[in-house]
Design a protein around this motif. Structure first.
Motif, PDB file in Angstrom:
ATOM      1  N   ARG A 114       0.830  -1.209   0.000  1.00  0.00           N
ATOM      2  CA  ARG A 114       0.000   0.000   0.000  1.00  0.00           C
ATOM      3  C   ARG A 114       0.864   1.258   0.000  1.00  0.00           C
ATOM      4  NH1 ARG A 114      -2.938  -1.605   3.695  1.00  0.00           N
ATOM      5  NH2 ARG A 114      -1.830  -0.660   5.463  1.00  0.00           N
ATOM      6  N   GLY A 115       1.924   1.241   0.803  1.00  0.00           N
ATOM      7  CA  GLY A 115       2.811   2.404   0.869  1.00  0.00           C
ATOM      8  C   GLY A 115       3.513   2.672  -0.449  1.00  0.00           C
ATOM      9  N   ALA A 116       3.974   1.599  -1.113  1.00  0.00           N
ATOM     10  CA  ALA A 116       4.652   1.754  -2.405  1.00  0.00           C
ATOM     11  C   ALA A 116       3.709   2.324  -3.445  1.00  0.00           C
ATOM     12  CB  ALA A 116       5.198   0.408  -2.869  1.00  0.00           C
ATOM     13  N   MET A 117       2.459   1.887  -3.427  1.00  0.00           N
ATOM     14  CA  MET A 117       1.482   2.388  -4.386  1.00  0.00           C
ATOM     15  C   MET A 117       1.146   3.854  -4.132  1.00  0.00           C
ATOM     16  SD  MET A 117      -1.000  -0.951  -4.715  1.00  0.00           S
ATOM     17  CE  MET A 117      -1.990  -0.248  -6.015  1.00  0.00           C
ATOM     18  N   GLU A 118       1.049   4.221  -2.871  1.00  0.00           N
ATOM     19  CA  GLU A 118       0.764   5.622  -2.534  1.00  0.00           C
ATOM     20  C   GLU A 118       1.874   6.540  -3.023  1.00  0.00           C
ATOM     21  OE1 GLU A 118       0.195   5.675   1.661  1.00  0.00           O
ATOM     22  OE2 GLU A 118      -1.841   4.841   1.572  1.00  0.00           O
ATOM     23  N   LYS A 119       3.120   6.123  -2.826  1.00  0.00           N
ATOM     24  CA  LYS A 119       4.248   6.945  -3.264  1.00  0.00           C
ATOM     25  C   LYS A 119       4.247   7.150  -4.771  1.00  0.00           C
ATOM     26  CE  LYS A 119       7.272   5.422   0.507  1.00  0.00           C
ATOM     27  NZ  LYS A 119       8.425   4.541   0.842  1.00  0.00           N
ATOM     28  N   LEU A 120       3.775   6.135  -5.512  1.00  0.00           N
ATOM     29  CA  LEU A 120       3.743   6.205  -6.969  1.00  0.00           C
ATOM     30  C   LEU A 120       2.401   6.709  -7.494  1.00  0.00           C
ATOM     31  CD1 LEU A 120       5.670   2.897  -7.593  1.00  0.00           C
ATOM     32  CD2 LEU A 120       6.441   5.168  -8.327  1.00  0.00           C
ATOM     33  N   GLN A 121       1.562   7.183  -6.550  1.00  0.00           N
ATOM     34  CA  GLN A 121       0.249   7.751  -6.877  1.00  0.00           C
ATOM     35  C   GLN A 121      -0.595   6.783  -7.709  1.00  0.00           C
ATOM     36  OE1 GLN A 121       0.418  11.863  -8.257  1.00  0.00           O
ATOM     37  NE2 GLN A 121       2.269  12.251  -7.038  1.00  0.00           N
ATOM     38  N   MET A 122      -0.687   5.554  -7.221  1.00  0.00           N
ATOM     39  CA  MET A 122      -1.453   4.510  -7.884  1.00  0.00           C
ATOM     40  C   MET A 122      -2.703   4.188  -7.072  1.00  0.00           C
ATOM     41  SD  MET A 122       1.853   2.130  -8.797  1.00  0.00           S
ATOM     42  CE  MET A 122       1.059   0.941  -9.862  1.00  0.00           C
ATOM     43  N   ASP A 123      -3.817   3.969  -7.759  1.00  0.00           N
ATOM     44  CA  ASP A 123      -5.074   3.597  -7.128  1.00  0.00           C
ATOM     45  C   ASP A 123      -4.903   2.236  -6.438  1.00  0.00           C
ATOM     46  OD1 ASP A 123      -7.693   2.557  -6.659  1.00  0.00           O
ATOM     47  OD2 ASP A 123      -8.503   3.901  -8.175  1.00  0.00           O
ATOM     48  N   PRO A 124      -5.370   2.084  -5.178  1.00  0.00           N
ATOM     49  CA  PRO A 124      -5.256   0.796  -4.485  1.00  0.00           C
ATOM     50  C   PRO A 124      -5.864  -0.375  -5.257  1.00  0.00           C
ATOM     51  CG  PRO A 124      -5.913   2.511  -2.945  1.00  0.00           C
ATOM     52  CD  PRO A 124      -5.943   3.130  -4.313  1.00  0.00           C
ATOM     53  N   ALA A 125      -6.873  -0.093  -6.086  1.00  0.00           N
ATOM     54  CA  ALA A 125      -7.513  -1.153  -6.877  1.00  0.00           C
ATOM     55  C   ALA A 125      -6.560  -1.753  -7.900  1.00  0.00           C
ATOM     56  CB  ALA A 125      -8.753  -0.605  -7.587  1.00  0.00           C
ATOM     57  N   PHE A 126      -5.484  -1.047  -8.180  1.00  0.00           N
ATOM     58  CA  PHE A 126      -4.485  -1.507  -9.149  1.00  0.00           C
ATOM     59  C   PHE A 126      -3.919  -2.868  -8.742  1.00  0.00           C
ATOM     60  CE2 PHE A 126      -0.224  -1.673 -10.968  1.00  0.00           C
ATOM     61  CZ  PHE A 126      -0.409  -1.179 -12.253  1.00  0.00           C
ATOM     62  N   ALA A 127      -3.811  -3.117  -7.440  1.00  0.00           N
ATOM     63  CA  ALA A 127      -3.212  -4.356  -6.939  1.00  0.00           C
ATOM     64  C   ALA A 127      -3.986  -5.594  -7.371  1.00  0.00           C
ATOM     65  CB  ALA A 127      -3.115  -4.314  -5.415  1.00  0.00           C
ATOM     66  N   GLN A 128      -5.268  -5.433  -7.684  1.00  0.00           N
ATOM     67  CA  GLN A 128      -6.083  -6.583  -8.069  1.00  0.00           C
ATOM     68  C   GLN A 128      -6.186  -6.762  -9.579  1.00  0.00           C
ATOM     69  OE1 GLN A 128      -6.707  -8.584  -5.620  1.00  0.00           O
ATOM     70  NE2 GLN A 128      -5.809  -6.996  -4.286  1.00  0.00           N
ATOM     71  N   ARG A 129      -5.587  -5.893 -10.335  1.00  0.00           N
ATOM     72  CA  ARG A 129      -5.605  -6.030 -11.796  1.00  0.00           C
ATOM     73  C   ARG A 129      -4.562  -7.056 -12.232  1.00  0.00           C
ATOM     74  NH1 ARG A 129      -5.244  -0.086 -14.274  1.00  0.00           N
ATOM     75  NH2 ARG A 129      -5.393  -1.295 -16.210  1.00  0.00           N
ATOM     76  N   ASN A 130      -4.789  -7.664 -13.390  1.00  0.00           N
ATOM     77  CA  ASN A 130      -3.823  -8.621 -13.922  1.00  0.00           C
ATOM     78  C   ASN A 130      -2.575  -7.885 -14.393  1.00  0.00           C
ATOM     79  OD1 ASN A 130      -5.557 -10.758 -13.463  1.00  0.00           O
ATOM     80  ND2 ASN A 130      -6.391 -10.740 -15.537  1.00  0.00           N
ATOM     81  N   VAL A 131      -1.423  -8.499 -14.206  1.00  0.00           N
ATOM     82  CA  VAL A 131      -0.137  -7.852 -14.483  1.00  0.00           C
ATOM     83  C   VAL A 131      -0.053  -7.346 -15.933  1.00  0.00           C
ATOM     84  CG1 VAL A 131       2.363  -8.203 -14.617  1.00  0.00           C
ATOM     85  CG2 VAL A 131       1.059  -9.188 -12.722  1.00  0.00           C
ATOM     86  N   ASN A 132       0.045  -6.028 -16.052  1.00  0.00           N
ATOM     87  CA  ASN A 132       0.233  -5.314 -17.326  1.00  0.00           C
ATOM     88  C   ASN A 132      -0.928  -5.459 -18.319  1.00  0.00           C
ATOM     89  OD1 ASN A 132       2.788  -4.200 -16.700  1.00  0.00           O
ATOM     90  ND2 ASN A 132       3.765  -6.159 -17.173  1.00  0.00           N
TER      91      ASN A 132
END
Length: 253
Positions: A128-146
């Protein structure tokens, strides 16, 4: 302090008709933890071939020289062994992995590298912290890679991997390609966070100086016709921006 040593590396690519075409003509380079090296050169000079050869892409055949990481023979390792040893490649064109979520992919990679699975609660916070730093939506974690990612999302995901996996040496192959100004700034900030730890050596491959305005290299290497033809400090990148590669290319003809 980790060290990647490349000595007289010679690489060829196998053409469809079966012939070998030489690409790298004897590359010498040393990258130490905490250092940032920029490799700049014209299209077709072999920069990406260098990156993929170090990572172990089967398309490229090593015909001479050596690559070692902390004294261990990288060229004798399989691709996964190279990753576990501490090598990381951020690809120019990351591939899609349907059916595998970003969260599962990253946790599996972290487990393979560390030899044990990270604790779920701790890992969830790090992700979660890494995604916040890169300004990424938390929902991104559940998407298929690329899968269906924009160019900027792919590059942010690569840098998220870099921050979470903490490699000894990271090769960033044209990470600035296809990024708008905002995405370039965010991605560069991520790379700089890794730099500031002093634990990772960075090999940054690029055509242009724009990313080097955000990520200041310690060393700049001019790459032409499969080898390094000149090297210097950050000022060399500004010279290349002003003058281009023509004089280096002409000298090789």
């Amino acid at each position: 302090m980790s060290t990647l040593e490349i000595r007289d590396l010679q690489v060829s690519v196998k053409l469809p008709e079966g012939e070998l075409k030489p690409i790298l003509a004897g590359v010498d380079l040393t990258v130490k933890a905490g250092e940032t090296h920029a490799i700049m050169g014209p299209n077709g000079s072999g920069k990406s071939t260098l990156a993929y050869s170090i990572a172990g892409h089967p398309k490229y055949q090593i015909t001479g020289g050596s690559v070692t990481l902390d004294g261990a023979d990288v060229l004798a390792m399989t691709v996964d062994e190279r990753a576990r040893a501490g090598l990381f490649l951020a690809m120019q064109y990351p591939v899609e992995v349907p059916g595998v979520s970003v969260a599962n992919f990253l946790r599996t990679a972290k487990t393979a590298i560390d030899g044990e699975a990270p604790k779920l609660r701790t890992w969830a916070g790090e992700l979660r912290g890494a995604m916040e730093k890169l300004q990424m939506d938390p929902a991104f974690a559940q998407r298929n890679v690329n899968e269906g990612f924009s160019g900027g999302e792919k590059k942010r995901h690569e840098i998220m991997q870099l921050e979470l996996l903490k490699p000894k040496v990271a090769i960033l192959d044209e990470t600035d390609s296809g990024l708008d100004i905002d995405a370039l700034r965010i991605v560069s900030e991520g790379v700089n966070r890794v730099r500031e730890t002093g634990e990772t050596g960075l090999l940054l491959i690029t055509h242009y100086t724009r990313i080097l305005r955000y990520i200041k290299p310690d060393f700049v290497h001019v790459f032409v016709a499969g080898k390094i033809v000149e090297q210097g400090g950050p000022e060399l990148s500004e010279q290349l921006e002003a003058e281009g590669y023509e004089r280096y290319v002409a000298a090789r003809i």
